[in-house]
Enzyme design. Structure first.
Site, PDB file in Angstrom:
ATOM      1  CB  CYS A  13      -0.913  -0.024   1.221  1.00 32.45           C
ATOM      2  SG  CYS A  13      -2.360   1.022   0.994  1.00 32.45           S
ATOM      3  CB  CYS A  60       5.944  -2.654  -8.402  1.00 30.25           C
ATOM      4  SG  CYS A  60       4.285  -2.424  -7.773  1.00 30.25           S
ATOM      5  CB  CYS A  65      -4.219   1.326  -1.392  1.00 29.29           C
ATOM      6  SG  CYS A  65      -2.469   1.637  -1.576  1.00 29.29           S
TER       7      CYS A  65
END
Length: 170
Positions: free
Chosen positions: A11, A95, A87
Site C-alpha cells: 500500500c 513497482c 490500495c
C-alpha cells in the site's frame, strides 16, 4: 515437507491496510504462508487504530512497522511468491523488480485511515477493512496452490480481489 509461500502486501503508506493484511496472513496461514507488508511512500508509523484492532483480536503486533517496498527489492530480501496491492495508488505505481516473478493481484480496499468522524465511525471502518481482508486471505489460503497451473491461479487471485462471491468460480 510443504513449501512456505512468502506474501507481500503493498500500500502507499504501509500504515493500515497492508499492515492488517500482513497480520491476518501470518495468523491465518501459519506454516503455509509468511507475510510481509510495505509501502511506496511509508508513513513511518503504523496507524494506532490498526494496532488497537489487531491487539484486540489477539494478533501479535510486536514486529509490525511501516517500511518501504525497497527493502524487499534488495538482493538479500526474502523471495516473494505473491504480491498483493491493497490500495489503488500502489496498484497504479511502478513497482520495483521482484526477483522470481511472483504472482501479483490487486485487492483494492477503501482506506480506513482516511475516514474522518467519531471514534466509532473510524473503528467501524477499520473493522470492515479487517473483515474484507480476512475473507480474501481465508479464500486465498484455502486454494490448492500447488495443484493449480499459473493461469488458473492468477485468475483466482484476480477474482478474490474483484468480488469475493466469485472467487471460487474460476
Amino acid at each position: 515437507m510443504t513449501k512456505t509461500y512468502n506474501v507481500l502486501f503493498l500500500c502507499t503508506g504501509n500504515s493500515a491496510r497492508s499492515i492488517l493484511g500482513e497480520a491476518i496472513m501470518n495468523a491465518e496461514g501459519a506454516g503455509k504462508f509468511h507475510a510481509y507488508s510495505a509501502g511506496s511512500r511509508p508513513a513511518g508509523d503504523v496507524n494506532p487504530h490498526a494496532l488497537e484492532l489487531l491487539q484486540r483480536l489477539g494478533h501479535d503486533v510486536s514486529g509490525l512497522r511501516s517500511k518501504s517496498w525497497d527493502e524487499f527489492a534488495l538482493p538479500d530480501a526474502p523471495k516473494m511468491d505473491f504480491v498483493f496491492t491493497v490500495c489503488d495508488q500502489a496498484a497504479a505505481e511502478e513497482c520495483p523488480f521482484w526477483p522470481g516473478q511472483p504472482m501479483t493481484a490487486h485487492w483494492g480496499l477503501a482506506d480506513p485511515a482516511a475516514v474522518r468522524g467519531s471514534n466509532v465511525e473510524i473503528n467501524l471502518a477499520f473493522s470492515e477493512t479487517y473483515r474484507m481482508l480476512r475473507q480474501r486471505i481465508s479464500t486465498f489460503a484455502s486454494l490448492p496452490i500447488a495443484s493449480l497451473d499459473r493461469l488458473s491461479l492468477k485468475n483466482r487471485l484476480d477474482a478474490i480481489g474483484r468480488d469475493q462471491t466469485h472467487a471460487d468460480a474460476n
